[in-house]
Design a protein around this motif. Sequence first.
Motif, PDB file in Angstrom:
ATOM      1  N   PHE A  13       1.135  -1.247  -0.183  1.00  0.00           N
ATOM      2  CA  PHE A  13       0.154   0.242   0.308  1.00  0.00           C
ATOM      3  C   PHE A  13       0.916   1.226   0.470  1.00  0.00           C
ATOM      4  O   PHE A  13       0.590   2.370  -0.702  1.00  0.00           O
ATOM      5  N   THR A  14       1.821   1.281   1.153  1.00  0.00           N
ATOM      6  CA  THR A  14       2.353   2.391   0.590  1.00  0.00           C
ATOM      7  C   THR A  14       3.867   2.439  -0.403  1.00  0.00           C
ATOM      8  O   THR A  14       4.156   3.412  -0.919  1.00  0.00           O
ATOM      9  N   ASP A  15       3.918   1.942  -0.596  1.00  0.00           N
ATOM     10  CA  ASP A  15       4.744   1.410  -2.066  1.00  0.00           C
ATOM     11  C   ASP A  15       3.318   2.193  -3.283  1.00  0.00           C
ATOM     12  O   ASP A  15       4.090   3.407  -4.051  1.00  0.00           O
ATOM     13  N   GLU A  16       2.277   2.193  -3.361  1.00  0.00           N
ATOM     14  CA  GLU A  16       0.821   2.590  -4.020  1.00  0.00           C
ATOM     15  C   GLU A  16       1.284   4.178  -4.509  1.00  0.00           C
ATOM     16  O   GLU A  16       0.470   4.653  -4.424  1.00  0.00           O
ATOM     17  N   PHE A  17       0.441   4.615  -2.068  1.00  0.00           N
ATOM     18  CA  PHE A  17       1.030   5.429  -2.502  1.00  0.00           C
ATOM     19  C   PHE A  17       2.122   6.149  -1.475  1.00  0.00           C
ATOM     20  O   PHE A  17       1.430   5.787   0.039  1.00  0.00           O
ATOM     21  N   PRO A  18       2.819   6.556  -1.325  1.00  0.00           N
ATOM     22  CA  PRO A  18       4.601   6.960  -0.945  1.00  0.00           C
ATOM     23  C   PRO A  18       3.564   7.961  -0.578  1.00  0.00           C
ATOM     24  O   PRO A  18       4.948   8.320   0.522  1.00  0.00           O
ATOM     25  N   PRO A  59      -6.065  -7.242   5.099  1.00  0.00           N
ATOM     26  CA  PRO A  59      -6.645  -8.170   5.972  1.00  0.00           C
ATOM     27  C   PRO A  59      -7.802  -7.406   6.801  1.00  0.00           C
ATOM     28  O   PRO A  59      -7.442  -5.987   6.772  1.00  0.00           O
ATOM     29  N   SER A  60      -8.979  -7.561   6.986  1.00  0.00           N
ATOM     30  CA  SER A  60      -9.791  -7.170   6.840  1.00  0.00           C
ATOM     31  C   SER A  60      -9.960  -6.227   8.648  1.00  0.00           C
ATOM     32  O   SER A  60     -10.085  -5.101   8.945  1.00  0.00           O
ATOM     33  N   VAL A  61      -8.935  -6.860   9.387  1.00  0.00           N
ATOM     34  CA  VAL A  61      -9.125  -6.350  11.063  1.00  0.00           C
ATOM     35  C   VAL A  61      -7.804  -5.094  10.527  1.00  0.00           C
ATOM     36  O   VAL A  61      -8.593  -4.302  11.425  1.00  0.00           O
ATOM     37  N   LEU A  62      -6.937  -5.450   9.861  1.00  0.00           N
ATOM     38  CA  LEU A  62      -5.859  -3.974   9.947  1.00  0.00           C
ATOM     39  C   LEU A  62      -7.200  -2.755   8.888  1.00  0.00           C
ATOM     40  O   LEU A  62      -6.513  -1.842   9.054  1.00  0.00           O
ATOM     41  N   SER A  63      -7.927  -3.396   8.176  1.00  0.00           N
ATOM     42  CA  SER A  63      -8.546  -2.036   7.643  1.00  0.00           C
ATOM     43  C   SER A  63      -9.562  -1.355   8.099  1.00  0.00           C
ATOM     44  O   SER A  63      -9.601  -0.289   8.382  1.00  0.00           O
ATOM     45  N   ALA A  64     -10.208  -1.973   9.593  1.00  0.00           N
ATOM     46  CA  ALA A  64     -10.678  -1.426  10.472  1.00  0.00           C
ATOM     47  C   ALA A  64      -9.955  -0.285  11.593  1.00  0.00           C
ATOM     48  O   ALA A  64     -10.397   0.585  11.428  1.00  0.00           O
ATOM     49  N   LEU A  65      -8.815  -1.290  11.933  1.00  0.00           N
ATOM     50  CA  LEU A  65      -8.222  -0.046  12.338  1.00  0.00           C
ATOM     51  C   LEU A  65      -7.399   0.739  12.017  1.00  0.00           C
ATOM     52  O   LEU A  65      -6.984   2.410  12.447  1.00  0.00           O
ATOM     53  N   LEU A  66      -6.932   0.633  10.759  1.00  0.00           N
ATOM     54  CA  LEU A  66      -6.686   1.890   9.561  1.00  0.00           C
ATOM     55  C   LEU A  66      -7.858   2.945   9.681  1.00  0.00           C
ATOM     56  O   LEU A  66      -7.198   4.240   9.528  1.00  0.00           O
ATOM     57  N   CYS A  67      -8.547   2.820   9.281  1.00  0.00           N
ATOM     58  CA  CYS A  67     -10.065   3.337   8.362  1.00  0.00           C
ATOM     59  C   CYS A  67      -9.928   4.131  10.068  1.00  0.00           C
ATOM     60  O   CYS A  67     -10.824   5.457  10.160  1.00  0.00           O
ATOM     61  N   GLN A  68     -10.065   3.442  11.131  1.00  0.00           N
ATOM     62  CA  GLN A  68     -10.477   4.182  12.410  1.00  0.00           C
ATOM     63  C   GLN A  68      -9.722   5.348  12.791  1.00  0.00           C
ATOM     64  O   GLN A  68     -10.000   6.802  13.409  1.00  0.00           O
ATOM     65  N   ALA A  69      -8.074   4.875  12.903  1.00  0.00           N
ATOM     66  CA  ALA A  69      -6.894   5.906  13.067  1.00  0.00           C
ATOM     67  C   ALA A  69      -7.704   7.157  12.080  1.00  0.00           C
ATOM     68  O   ALA A  69      -7.283   8.174  12.911  1.00  0.00           O
ATOM     69  N   ALA A  70      -7.755   7.252  10.297  1.00  0.00           N
ATOM     70  CA  ALA A  70      -7.574   7.754   9.851  1.00  0.00           C
ATOM     71  C   ALA A  70      -8.676   8.615  10.334  1.00  0.00           C
ATOM     72  O   ALA A  70      -8.457  10.057  10.556  1.00  0.00           O
ATOM     73  N   LEU A  71      -9.937   8.258  10.175  1.00  0.00           N
ATOM     74  CA  LEU A  71     -11.080   9.308  10.988  1.00  0.00           C
ATOM     75  C   LEU A  71     -10.625   9.676  11.782  1.00  0.00           C
ATOM     76  O   LEU A  71     -11.589  11.026  12.387  1.00  0.00           O
ATOM     77  N   SER A  72     -10.073   9.442  13.235  1.00  0.00           N
ATOM     78  CA  SER A  72      -9.863   9.942  14.117  1.00  0.00           C
ATOM     79  C   SER A  72      -9.236  11.330  13.968  1.00  0.00           C
ATOM     80  O   SER A  72      -9.378  12.497  14.586  1.00  0.00           O
ATOM     81  N   VAL A 117      -1.677   7.709   8.475  1.00  0.00           N
ATOM     82  CA  VAL A 117      -1.623   6.490   9.283  1.00  0.00           C
ATOM     83  C   VAL A 117      -0.411   5.330   8.479  1.00  0.00           C
ATOM     84  O   VAL A 117      -0.041   4.348   9.315  1.00  0.00           O
ATOM     85  N   SER A 118      -0.900   4.286   7.059  1.00  0.00           N
ATOM     86  CA  SER A 118      -0.011   3.620   6.404  1.00  0.00           C
ATOM     87  C   SER A 118       1.371   3.735   6.826  1.00  0.00           C
ATOM     88  O   SER A 118       2.174   2.726   6.716  1.00  0.00           O
ATOM     89  N   LEU A 119       1.592   4.254   6.150  1.00  0.00           N
ATOM     90  CA  LEU A 119       3.339   4.694   6.249  1.00  0.00           C
ATOM     91  C   LEU A 119       4.157   5.025   7.827  1.00  0.00           C
ATOM     92  O   LEU A 119       4.729   4.316   7.976  1.00  0.00           O
ATOM     93  N   ALA A 120       2.815   5.680   8.434  1.00  0.00           N
ATOM     94  CA  ALA A 120       3.904   5.733  10.010  1.00  0.00           C
ATOM     95  C   ALA A 120       3.351   4.264  10.288  1.00  0.00           C
ATOM     96  O   ALA A 120       4.903   3.818  11.194  1.00  0.00           O
ATOM     97  N   TRP A 121       2.729   3.202  10.449  1.00  0.00           N
ATOM     98  CA  TRP A 121       2.676   1.680  10.846  1.00  0.00           C
ATOM     99  C   TRP A 121       3.308   0.781  10.440  1.00  0.00           C
ATOM    100  O   TRP A 121       4.050   0.053  10.802  1.00  0.00           O
ATOM    101  N   HIS A 122       3.778   1.315   8.582  1.00  0.00           N
ATOM    102  CA  HIS A 122       4.578   0.617   7.940  1.00  0.00           C
ATOM    103  C   HIS A 122       6.251   0.198   8.361  1.00  0.00           C
ATOM    104  O   HIS A 122       6.800  -0.247   8.691  1.00  0.00           O
ATOM    105  N   GLN A 123       6.343   2.023   9.205  1.00  0.00           N
ATOM    106  CA  GLN A 123       7.350   2.029   9.507  1.00  0.00           C
ATOM    107  C   GLN A 123       7.890   1.284  11.358  1.00  0.00           C
ATOM    108  O   GLN A 123       8.895   0.924  11.354  1.00  0.00           O
ATOM    109  N   ASN A 124       6.688   0.837  11.512  1.00  0.00           N
ATOM    110  CA  ASN A 124       6.879   1.210  12.859  1.00  0.00           C
ATOM    111  C   ASN A 124       5.885   0.574  13.691  1.00  0.00           C
ATOM    112  O   ASN A 124       4.703   0.542  14.440  1.00  0.00           O
TER     113      ASN A 124
END
Length: 438
Positions: A13-18, A59-72, A117-124
């Motif tokens: 994902f981060t390769d597609e959206f760097p 993965p569906s769980v990861l999707s939910a967590l990413l979206c929740q963090a982004a919306l917050s 959020v995806s970039l931050a989670w990818h790095q850590n």
Amino acid sequence: MDEEEARSFLRRFTDEFPAPLEEGSPLPVSPLSRKVCLEELHGESLELGLRLLATRGAPSVLSALLCQAALSQLLQNDLSPFHCPQEAEATQEEEQSVVLLQSEPVQRLFLNKLIDVSLAWHQNFKPPPSPSRIRQCSVHAIKNTRRKMEDKHLVLAEFNQLFGIQDGVERAYYAVFDGHGGVDAATYAATHLHVALSKQETLQSDAATAFKTAFKHTDDMFRDKAKRERLRSGSTGVVALIQDQELTVAWLGDSQAVLVRQGQAVTLMDPHKPEREDEKQRIEDLGGCITFMGCWRVNGTYAVSRAIGDFDQKPYVSGDADCTTTQLCGDEDYVLLACDGFFDAVKPSMVPHLVLEALQHSGDPEEGGDTPLKQPEEMTGLRVAQQLVSHAKAAGSSDNITVMLVFLRPPEQLLSQDAATGTAQATEDSSSQDAPQQ
């Protein structure tokens, strides 16, 4: 959630959206609406993010967590730059109405939060907690002979993760919505009802009251949108929420849910139809009438007596949902949710036999299954919903058909149980009495 699978997705994902999407650039996925109020932004952003991530295999769980963090993060921003300008010809009443946001630019900001959020989670990346149990779910939907597909459905096993709920109660949400007069009401309900439900203070202590309030609130929200955009559609719906060992089913109209326990159908609900005696009495007490025009209709219009939308026939077509709560004891097999396109052709008493028959022939992982599953032992329930839909169509249904089967026990256990107890033939014999004559 498999850690390596999550890391692999974040890398892709981060390769597609760097970097963030540039202002004015096209969005990688289209928003549902051109304008949204602030309350609608919650549901529409989550829907947009989940749709984007699903198409990329997240993965569906990861999707939910990413979206929740982004919306917050999005909701912490000043959104006034995205306010729609007031129309010059707007009436005083319209000027005092809710503030609308321009959907495309505000959703670009949301997607950029998702990318951040995806970039931050990818790095850590720190593997987040996942639901201890994900129930296998088989879903299939077809347009059938109708000109348009007006059904919508939602499977949300990650309810808590999507809304950041951390109260120790595991939750999973399943919904089928059957639109009529257009797909707008069904789409709206599939986008916003679970959001409204998540905000109810009584969710844990009194899920039935939470559902009734959420349905009513969603109907009121859609009324405002329908007035703004001159929409006329409606939608029935049936929704199931599993909280630990408690199953709550809520419904409007003639979509239905059936619980099967040890191979026997358990009646959970009575669908809302105009000819149902209490519904007929309610409508007549309000000054309306029930007339037969090929089927029973409210004031000669809609063939359902309760729905989201259908505002030209409110309050005769009620927006008040009914609910029922069942304690799960561990001997339940599955719960099936479907629209009337299925139940017009299949009696609830036929469901156990049809599901068992489908299970016995669904182990072949040929092309056409609902959702690709990885493990051979998980293939058992893969194509059950597809076969049930095919049966309803062959039995004469011409309507849109959506079937959702939520297994409360692994489907292979149901097969071994029937083989061991010899109940398969008994189920078949009892069900055949209800089968329509060919």
